[in-house]
Design a protein around this motif. Structure first.
Motif, PDB file in Angstrom:
ATOM      1  N   ALA A 163      -2.722 -13.978  -0.905  1.00  0.00           N
ATOM      2  CA  ALA A 163      -1.635 -14.822  -0.408  1.00  0.00           C
ATOM      3  C   ALA A 163      -0.489 -13.973   0.142  1.00  0.00           C
ATOM      4  O   ALA A 163       0.103 -14.309   1.178  1.00  0.00           O
ATOM      5  CB  ALA A 163      -1.136 -15.736  -1.520  1.00  0.00           C
ATOM      6  N   ASN A 164      -0.166 -12.899  -0.536  1.00  0.00           N
ATOM      7  CA  ASN A 164       0.902 -12.008  -0.059  1.00  0.00           C
ATOM      8  C   ASN A 164       0.527 -11.354   1.266  1.00  0.00           C
ATOM      9  O   ASN A 164       1.353 -11.217   2.173  1.00  0.00           O
ATOM     10  CB  ASN A 164       1.193 -10.934  -1.106  1.00  0.00           C
ATOM     11  CG  ASN A 164       1.910 -11.496  -2.329  1.00  0.00           C
ATOM     12  OD1 ASN A 164       2.644 -12.470  -2.213  1.00  0.00           O
ATOM     13  ND2 ASN A 164       1.695 -10.885  -3.479  1.00  0.00           N
ATOM     14  N   ILE A 165      -0.746 -10.954   1.385  1.00  0.00           N
ATOM     15  CA  ILE A 165      -1.215 -10.334   2.620  1.00  0.00           C
ATOM     16  C   ILE A 165      -1.122 -11.313   3.785  1.00  0.00           C
ATOM     17  O   ILE A 165      -0.739 -10.941   4.908  1.00  0.00           O
ATOM     18  CB  ILE A 165      -2.673  -9.843   2.455  1.00  0.00           C
ATOM     19  CG1 ILE A 165      -2.725  -8.674   1.459  1.00  0.00           C
ATOM     20  CG2 ILE A 165      -3.256  -9.416   3.802  1.00  0.00           C
ATOM     21  CD1 ILE A 165      -4.125  -8.236   1.090  1.00  0.00           C
ATOM     22  N   LEU A 166      -1.446 -12.577   3.523  1.00  0.00           N
ATOM     23  CA  LEU A 166      -1.420 -13.603   4.570  1.00  0.00           C
ATOM     24  C   LEU A 166      -0.038 -14.217   4.765  1.00  0.00           C
ATOM     25  O   LEU A 166       0.144 -15.085   5.619  1.00  0.00           O
ATOM     26  CB  LEU A 166      -2.427 -14.710   4.237  1.00  0.00           C
ATOM     27  CG  LEU A 166      -3.905 -14.302   4.245  1.00  0.00           C
ATOM     28  CD1 LEU A 166      -4.783 -15.457   3.783  1.00  0.00           C
ATOM     29  CD2 LEU A 166      -4.331 -13.839   5.632  1.00  0.00           C
ATOM     30  N   GLY A 167       0.917 -13.786   3.980  1.00  0.00           N
ATOM     31  CA  GLY A 167       2.278 -14.278   4.130  1.00  0.00           C
ATOM     32  C   GLY A 167       2.490 -15.688   3.617  1.00  0.00           C
ATOM     33  O   GLY A 167       3.386 -16.398   4.100  1.00  0.00           O
ATOM     34  N   ARG A 168       1.694 -16.098   2.645  1.00  0.00           N
ATOM     35  CA  ARG A 168       1.863 -17.422   2.034  1.00  0.00           C
ATOM     36  C   ARG A 168       2.472 -17.250   0.650  1.00  0.00           C
ATOM     37  O   ARG A 168       1.960 -16.484  -0.166  1.00  0.00           O
ATOM     38  CB  ARG A 168       0.523 -18.157   1.898  1.00  0.00           C
ATOM     39  CG  ARG A 168       0.148 -19.008   3.087  1.00  0.00           C
ATOM     40  CD  ARG A 168      -0.116 -18.209   4.328  1.00  0.00           C
ATOM     41  NE  ARG A 168      -0.721 -19.024   5.384  1.00  0.00           N
ATOM     42  CZ  ARG A 168      -1.102 -18.550   6.556  1.00  0.00           C
ATOM     43  NH1 ARG A 168      -0.929 -17.260   6.833  1.00  0.00           N
ATOM     44  NH2 ARG A 168      -1.630 -19.354   7.453  1.00  0.00           N
TER      45      ARG A 168
ATOM     46  N   LEU B 251      -5.857 -14.262  -9.777  1.00  0.00           N
ATOM     47  CA  LEU B 251      -5.040 -13.041  -9.696  1.00  0.00           C
ATOM     48  C   LEU B 251      -5.283 -12.314  -8.378  1.00  0.00           C
ATOM     49  O   LEU B 251      -4.342 -11.832  -7.729  1.00  0.00           O
ATOM     50  CB  LEU B 251      -5.364 -12.119 -10.877  1.00  0.00           C
ATOM     51  CG  LEU B 251      -4.842 -12.571 -12.248  1.00  0.00           C
ATOM     52  CD1 LEU B 251      -5.423 -11.693 -13.348  1.00  0.00           C
ATOM     53  CD2 LEU B 251      -3.314 -12.540 -12.278  1.00  0.00           C
ATOM     54  N   ILE B 252      -6.549 -12.230  -7.981  1.00  0.00           N
ATOM     55  CA  ILE B 252      -6.863 -11.625  -6.680  1.00  0.00           C
ATOM     56  C   ILE B 252      -6.256 -12.474  -5.570  1.00  0.00           C
ATOM     57  O   ILE B 252      -5.781 -11.958  -4.549  1.00  0.00           O
ATOM     58  CB  ILE B 252      -8.383 -11.498  -6.503  1.00  0.00           C
ATOM     59  CG1 ILE B 252      -8.974 -10.563  -7.567  1.00  0.00           C
ATOM     60  CG2 ILE B 252      -8.734 -10.983  -5.095  1.00  0.00           C
ATOM     61  CD1 ILE B 252     -10.487 -10.479  -7.575  1.00  0.00           C
TER      62      ILE B 252
END
Length: 256
Positions: free
Chosen positions: A190-195, A184-185
């Motif tokens: 992943a969203n922060i890194l754009g994946r 979950l974390i």
């Protein structure tokens, strides 16, 4: 790649952990069972050794204690102070006063305690407590306890595997919960890194990210070495490995 090669790769290669997201969920679940088994081997070994030695030494200790009895869920003895006998690495405690708690027994390391209201055994980092009141009609004298210990020793080949199985099942549940939270974390990372990664991909990656800290703490347990703030260190390492694995996925391959 077989599961043991995956284990080796997961120790040092975030790139391979990223690739493992594409495998079947069944293989990943098998890996959870393997990783959990590895993690509890030291605890099971130490528990088995301490359990057997403890029972045998307890019989010897019985000869050094005053007469006592357990009746109506309470221990009484011919002493007004706790009797503490230390021999080698094992401690035996007889306490009809209520001054000593199960936590005190745990702090002794490998120890056996007949306390005012409960029986406690601490071995291999595990503490088991049994209240006398949970056994209605329990009436035991010192001689009867000796006979009971003899019977338990004769059943150790059943008790030890059963206890090990319970420890294993509890560890598996704990591992699944931890992996679920880490995954979950991982969604946020992943969203922060754009994946663009699905939760199922991240769950697989989180599983293999557990390898390095699990191996480290297993070695520390085998060496009987306590790691300060081990809980926090474990989570930090898992999340760093997962972050590195997520970063190994090129942005242009988001559709995969």
């Amino acid at each position: 790649m077989n599961i043991f090669k995956q284990f080796m790769k997961s120790i040092y290669s975030p790139k391979d952990i990223a690739l493992f997201r594409l495998q079947g969920i069944g293989k990943t679940i098998m890996y959870v069972f393997l990783l959990t088994l590895i993690s509890i081997i030291p605890s099971i070994i130490y528990f088995s050794s301490a359990f057997t030695t403890g029972l045998e030494m307890t019989k010897t200790y019985m000869n050094k204690t005053p007469d006592f009895s357990i009746s109506n869920g309470e221990l009484t003895a011919d002493t007004k102070v706790p009797v503490i006998i230390k021999e080698n690495s094992l401690t035996f405690i007889l306490d009809p006063t209520g001054a000593i708690s199960d936590a005190d027994i745990a702090n002794e390391g490998d120890a056996i305690g007949l306390l005012k209201n409960e029986f406690v055994i601490s071995a291999g980092g595990q503490t088991k407590t049994s209240s006398y009141s949970m056994m209605p009609g329990l009436e035991l004298s010192k001689d009867e306890v000796n006979n009971l210990i003899t019977n338990i020793i004769s059943l150790k080949n059943i008790i030890i595997p059963l206890t090990g199985a319970i420890m294993y099942l509890m560890a598996i549940v704990s591992m699944f919960i931890e992996i679920t939270i880490v995954a979950l974390i991982g969604l946020a990372l992943a969203n922060i890194l754009g994946r663009k990664l699905s939760y199922s991909h991240l769950w697989r990656m989180a599983t293999y990210s557990e390898t390095l800290p699990t191996l480290f703490f297993t070695i520390m347990a085998a060496l009987k070495t306590t790691v300060p703030n081990g809980f926090i260190i474990n989570w930090i390492v898992v999340l760093i490995v997962l972050l590195l694995a997520i970063n190994e996925i090129p942005k242009q391959n988001q559709s995969n």
